[in-house]
Enzyme design. Structure first.
Site, PDB file in Angstrom:
ATOM      1  N   TYR A   1       0.703  -1.228  -0.289  1.00 48.95           N
ATOM      2  CA  TYR A   1       0.251   0.377   0.366  1.00 48.95           C
ATOM      3  C   TYR A   1       0.889   1.050  -0.139  1.00 48.95           C
ATOM      4  CZ  TYR A   1      -4.299  -2.234   0.090  1.00 48.95           C
ATOM      5  OH  TYR A   1      -5.377  -3.379  -0.486  1.00 48.95           O
TER       6      TYR A   1
ATOM      7  N   ARG B   1       1.478   2.149  -3.689  1.00 48.33           N
ATOM      8  CA  ARG B   1       0.821   2.627  -4.573  1.00 48.33           C
ATOM      9  C   ARG B   1       0.195   4.034  -3.757  1.00 48.33           C
ATOM     10  NH1 ARG B   1      -4.602  -0.899  -3.989  1.00 48.33           N
ATOM     11  NH2 ARG B   1      -5.395   0.888  -5.282  1.00 48.33           N
TER      12      ARG B   1
ATOM     13  N   PRO C   1     -14.887   1.944 -21.908  1.00 45.30           N
ATOM     14  CA  PRO C   1     -14.608   1.782 -23.203  1.00 45.30           C
ATOM     15  C   PRO C   1     -15.140  -0.188 -23.293  1.00 45.30           C
ATOM     16  CG  PRO C   1     -12.716   2.215 -21.914  1.00 45.30           C
ATOM     17  CD  PRO C   1     -13.741   2.301 -21.030  1.00 45.30           C
TER      18      PRO C   1
ATOM     19  N   HIS D   1     -14.055   3.026  -0.934  1.00 47.56           N
ATOM     20  CA  HIS D   1     -12.869   2.053   0.218  1.00 47.56           C
ATOM     21  C   HIS D   1     -12.275   2.865   1.187  1.00 47.56           C
ATOM     22  CE1 HIS D   1     -14.860  -0.275  -3.491  1.00 47.56           C
ATOM     23  NE2 HIS D   1     -15.571  -0.218  -2.738  1.00 47.56           N
TER      24      HIS D   1
ATOM     25  N   GLN E   1     -14.705   4.219  -5.940  1.00 40.94           N
ATOM     26  CA  GLN E   1     -14.776   3.499  -4.925  1.00 40.94           C
ATOM     27  C   GLN E   1     -13.170   3.552  -4.955  1.00 40.94           C
ATOM     28  OE1 GLN E   1     -16.279  -0.698  -7.256  1.00 40.94           O
ATOM     29  NE2 GLN E   1     -16.975   0.935  -8.647  1.00 40.94           N
ATOM     30  N   ASN E   2     -12.570   4.633  -6.002  1.00 38.51           N
ATOM     31  CA  ASN E   2     -11.006   4.893  -5.816  1.00 38.51           C
ATOM     32  C   ASN E   2     -10.883   5.220  -4.393  1.00 38.51           C
ATOM     33  OD1 ASN E   2     -11.406   4.128  -8.816  1.00 38.51           O
ATOM     34  ND2 ASN E   2     -11.669   5.976  -9.635  1.00 38.51           N
ATOM     35  N   VAL E   3      -9.153   4.806  -4.134  1.00 40.15           N
ATOM     36  CA  VAL E   3      -8.442   5.307  -3.005  1.00 40.15           C
ATOM     37  C   VAL E   3      -7.195   6.126  -3.630  1.00 40.15           C
ATOM     38  CG1 VAL E   3      -9.168   2.732  -2.154  1.00 40.15           C
ATOM     39  CG2 VAL E   3      -6.876   3.516  -3.493  1.00 40.15           C
ATOM     40  N   ASP E   4      -7.306   6.726  -4.702  1.00 38.22           N
ATOM     41  CA  ASP E   4      -5.965   7.451  -4.943  1.00 38.22           C
ATOM     42  C   ASP E   4      -6.249   9.195  -4.530  1.00 38.22           C
ATOM     43  OD1 ASP E   4      -7.245   7.031  -8.101  1.00 38.22           O
ATOM     44  OD2 ASP E   4      -8.159   8.448  -6.939  1.00 38.22           O
TER      45      ASP E   4
END
Ligand code: NAD
Ligand code: APR
Length: 248
Positions: A68, A71, A220, A125, A103-106
């Site tokens: 983590y 990331r 896409p 999340h 839902q992104n953790v960025d």
């Protein structure tokens, strides 16, 4: 498909309440790998249960923290892309009627201004730049990766865990409840850059459909949601939002 692009544009323009769900796909154009891409996805290289689960963390907290922290470093060097920026612009247009569940953790939506342009942002999340005290549930911001010693310690000197929702875990109740209410009340729901395979996030758009709201998907590739959407645009997040918001 119940709708064409012109009708979807008109529905979005007229909507007072818009709910948006995003997944890893909206950050793909910022260079952040998605989870289920066959070549580059995280889960193509690691077994999620070995890294993103309570069992993995109990078995080997150092390994999980190392992954983590890596990331966390990656997302800090990434930049929000046009898709993130267009959602912040849509929030400025809709104001309090705008709700974004990611839902992104960025952390890229917040960096693009989402959540502070009149509407609301919830991170279903968690967030890579936070740690959580397992005793108190309190969440703390992590220092910059260069100053980060692992595991981060709570004020009480206890090792803290990543503030990330792992497989098998429940989502933060307040965030999920707010998201379910927002999607239930939305005239238009946008579902962008998610494979719609992980619940309860994947169920949000069905709350909108059940109450006669319009569901528009930007991806896409086709997903399990595509057949239930009023319009599913085979476009990337940035291109799809440019077309929908007539910024093309
Ligand atoms: P899961 O089905 O294995 O476990 C979650 C289950 O509990 C689901 O059935 C879900 O409907 C239910 N649930 C979760 N939160 C709930 C709540 N607040 N109230 C009622 N029911 C609830 O799901 P999963 O695929 O194992 O993942 C669990 C969560 O963790 C998902 O949201 C997933 O996206 C997230 N996750 C995050 C990461 C990451 O790195 N950010 C990695 C893996 C999973
Ligand atoms: N624009 C829009 N969508 C894209 C783009 C793009 N440029 N590139 C890829 N996609 C789509 C893919 O077609 C796919 O449907 O983004 C989706 C990414 O799906 P996943 O990799 O499954 O990511 P996500 O849906 O966010 O995963 C949900 O699962 O592992 C857990 O907690 C983790 O939050 C994650 C959750």
């Amino acid at each position: 498909q119940g709708m064409d692009l012109a009708q979807a544009r008109a529905a979005l323009r007229a909507a007072r309440r818009v709910a948006v769900l995003t997944g890893a796909g909206i950050s793909a154009e910022s260079g952040i790998p998605t989870f289920r891409d066959a070549q580059t996805g995280h889960w193509a290289r690691f077994r999620p249960e070995d890294l993103a689960s309570p069992g993995a963390y109990r078995r080997d907290p150092e390994l999980v923290w190392a992954w983590y922290a890596g990331r966390y470093r990656d997302v800090l060097s990434a930049q929000p892309n046009r898709g993130h920026d267009l959602l912040a612009e849509l929030e400025r247009q809709k104001g309090a009627g705008f709700f974004l569940a990611t839902q992104n953790v960025d952390g890229l939506h917040a960096r693009a201004g989402s959540g502070s342009a009149g509407g609301k942002l919830v991170e279903l999340h968690g967030n890579l730049s936070q740690a959580r005290d397992e005793q108190t549930g309190e969440v703390f911001p992590l220092p910059h990766p260069d100053e980060l010693t692992l595991p981060p310690l709570s004020p009480g000197g206890q090792p803290m865990r990543p503030n990330i929702v792992w497989f098998g875990e429940f989502l933060p109740e307040a965030a999920l409840d707010a998201a379910q209410r927002a999607f239930a009340g939305a005239e238009v729901a946008l579902v962008i850059g998610t494979s719609s395979v992980v619940y309860p996030a994947a169920g949000l758009a069905h709350e909108t459909r059940r109450r006669g709201g319009v569901v528009i998907e930007l991806n896409p590739e086709a997903t399990d949601l595509s057949a239930h959407a009023d319009l599913s645009l085979r476009e990337t997040a940035s291109r799809g939002l440019e077309l929908l918001m007539e910024r093309a």
